[in-house]
Design a protein around this motif. Structure first.
Motif, PDB file in Angstrom:
ATOM      1  N   GLY A  37       0.738 -11.337  -1.511  1.00 34.37           N
ATOM      2  CA  GLY A  37       1.280 -10.270  -0.678  1.00 34.37           C
ATOM      3  C   GLY A  37       2.727  -9.976  -1.033  1.00 34.37           C
ATOM      4  O   GLY A  37       3.609 -10.779  -0.764  1.00 34.37           O
ATOM      5  N   PHE A  38       2.967  -8.835  -1.653  1.00 31.64           N
ATOM      6  CA  PHE A  38       4.309  -8.444  -2.066  1.00 31.64           C
ATOM      7  C   PHE A  38       4.823  -7.348  -1.136  1.00 31.64           C
ATOM      8  O   PHE A  38       5.236  -6.283  -1.547  1.00 31.64           O
ATOM      9  N   GLY A  39       4.758  -7.633   0.166  1.00 35.56           N
ATOM     10  CA  GLY A  39       5.235  -6.684   1.168  1.00 35.56           C
ATOM     11  C   GLY A  39       6.623  -7.052   1.631  1.00 35.56           C
ATOM     12  O   GLY A  39       7.455  -7.522   0.852  1.00 35.56           O
ATOM     13  N   ILE A  58      -2.740  -6.492  -3.784  1.00 35.67           N
ATOM     14  CA  ILE A  58      -3.790  -5.502  -3.988  1.00 35.67           C
ATOM     15  C   ILE A  58      -3.232  -4.100  -4.238  1.00 35.67           C
ATOM     16  O   ILE A  58      -3.881  -3.277  -4.855  1.00 35.67           O
ATOM     17  N   ASN A  59      -2.018  -3.846  -3.783  1.00 33.12           N
ATOM     18  CA  ASN A  59      -1.399  -2.531  -3.961  1.00 33.12           C
ATOM     19  C   ASN A  59      -0.721  -2.450  -5.324  1.00 33.12           C
ATOM     20  O   ASN A  59       0.403  -2.907  -5.503  1.00 33.12           O
ATOM     21  N   VAL A  95       1.201 -10.526 -12.595  1.00 35.03           N
ATOM     22  CA  VAL A  95       0.829  -9.836 -11.363  1.00 35.03           C
ATOM     23  C   VAL A  95      -0.652  -9.498 -11.458  1.00 35.03           C
ATOM     24  O   VAL A  95      -1.124  -9.057 -12.512  1.00 35.03           O
ATOM     25  N   ALA A  96      -1.377  -9.710 -10.363  1.00 29.84           N
ATOM     26  CA  ALA A  96      -2.812  -9.417 -10.329  1.00 29.84           C
ATOM     27  C   ALA A  96      -3.214  -9.058  -8.901  1.00 29.84           C
ATOM     28  O   ALA A  96      -2.438  -9.235  -7.965  1.00 29.84           O
ATOM     29  N   LYS A  97      -4.445  -8.592  -8.748  1.00 33.68           N
ATOM     30  CA  LYS A  97      -4.939  -8.228  -7.415  1.00 33.68           C
ATOM     31  C   LYS A  97      -5.254  -9.448  -6.554  1.00 33.68           C
ATOM     32  O   LYS A  97      -5.166  -9.381  -5.337  1.00 33.68           O
ATOM     33  N   SER A  98      -5.636 -10.555  -7.192  1.00 32.91           N
ATOM     34  CA  SER A  98      -6.053 -11.745  -6.447  1.00 32.91           C
ATOM     35  C   SER A  98      -5.404 -12.988  -7.035  1.00 32.91           C
ATOM     36  O   SER A  98      -5.258 -13.112  -8.254  1.00 32.91           O
ATOM     37  N   GLN A 139       1.739   1.926  10.518  1.00 34.27           N
ATOM     38  CA  GLN A 139       1.948   1.765   9.080  1.00 34.27           C
ATOM     39  C   GLN A 139       1.614   0.331   8.657  1.00 34.27           C
ATOM     40  O   GLN A 139       1.001   0.125   7.603  1.00 34.27           O
ATOM     41  N   LEU A 140       2.023  -0.630   9.458  1.00 35.51           N
ATOM     42  CA  LEU A 140       1.714  -2.031   9.140  1.00 35.51           C
ATOM     43  C   LEU A 140       0.206  -2.271   9.168  1.00 35.51           C
ATOM     44  O   LEU A 140      -0.339  -2.944   8.296  1.00 35.51           O
ATOM     45  N   ILE A 141      -0.458  -1.710  10.154  1.00 31.95           N
ATOM     46  CA  ILE A 141      -1.916  -1.856  10.261  1.00 31.95           C
ATOM     47  C   ILE A 141      -2.612  -1.197   9.073  1.00 31.95           C
ATOM     48  O   ILE A 141      -3.527  -1.763   8.482  1.00 31.95           O
ATOM     49  N   ASP A 142      -2.135  -0.002   8.706  1.00 29.33           N
ATOM     50  CA  ASP A 142      -2.745   0.757   7.612  1.00 29.33           C
ATOM     51  C   ASP A 142      -2.362   0.238   6.230  1.00 29.33           C
ATOM     52  O   ASP A 142      -2.957   0.638   5.229  1.00 29.33           O
ATOM     53  N   GLY A 143      -1.336  -0.603   6.179  1.00 24.26           N
ATOM     54  CA  GLY A 143      -0.858  -1.097   4.889  1.00 24.26           C
ATOM     55  C   GLY A 143      -0.043  -0.075   4.120  1.00 24.26           C
ATOM     56  O   GLY A 143       0.048  -0.135   2.895  1.00 24.26           O
TER      57      GLY A 143
END
Length: 168
Positions: free
Chosen positions: A7-9, A31-32, A47-50, A152-156
């Motif tokens: 998670g790169f949030g 994932i983004n 960097v990867a999705k998983s 926005q947090l819920i929607d990502g």
């Protein structure tokens, strides 16, 4: 040390950069794909999705900033075997997870929860920010926009760390 970040949030971007500044090789699972370049610019070597895509990299520590159950399970599967592998759970995307205890016990891995660092950790992070070595993406919203921010947090769709401004 090899550090995995899931998670790169808002928090993951800070954790990844601080790990890099402390000399770790950083592997980011996000994932983004829109933030992948930013992760690389911050010091990520892969960097990867998983996080599962780093199974052969023998990560010493994986910090799960997402916490969606499957991310925790994959982190325990991927973190290095033979003792010393640690998964730090920060994210609470889902409050329950089903994990396979086989790698936990036979791999002598560790799963710990965290809700923040020590005063010294926070001071170090602030010093990185003051020096310009750490410049996280911060999206500022007005107090009246908090409901939209939560959506926005819920929607990502939130960009970086979402901060509500109470007054000017």
């Amino acid at each position: 040390m090899k550090v995995g970040i899931i998670g790169f949030g808002g928090l993951g971007q800070i954790g990844a950069r601080v790990a890099h500044l402390r000399g770790a090789k950083v592997y980011v699972a996000e994932i983004n794909e829109k933030v992948w370049d930013r992760a690389r610019e911050g010091g990520a070597v892969k960097v990867a999705k998983s996080i599962a895509e780093f199974a052969d990299d023998e990560l010493d520590v994986i910090i799960d900033y997402a916490g969606f159950g499957v991310t925790t399970k994959e982190a325990l599967d991927v973190v290095k075997w033979s003792g010393g592998g640690r998964v730090v759970q920060v994210g609470m995307g889902k409050l329950e997870a089903t994990i396979d205890i086989y790698p936990l016990i036979l791999g002598r891995k560790e799963l710990v929860g965290s809700q923040g660092g020590s005063k010294e950790d926070i001071l170090e992070t602030m010093k990185y920010m003051a020096s310009g070595d750490l410049t996280p993406v911060i999206s500022e919203i007005d107090f009246e926009e908090i409901a939209d921010g939560i959506q926005q947090l819920i929607d990502g769709t939130a960009q970086g760390r979402l901060v509500a401004k109470v007054a000017d």
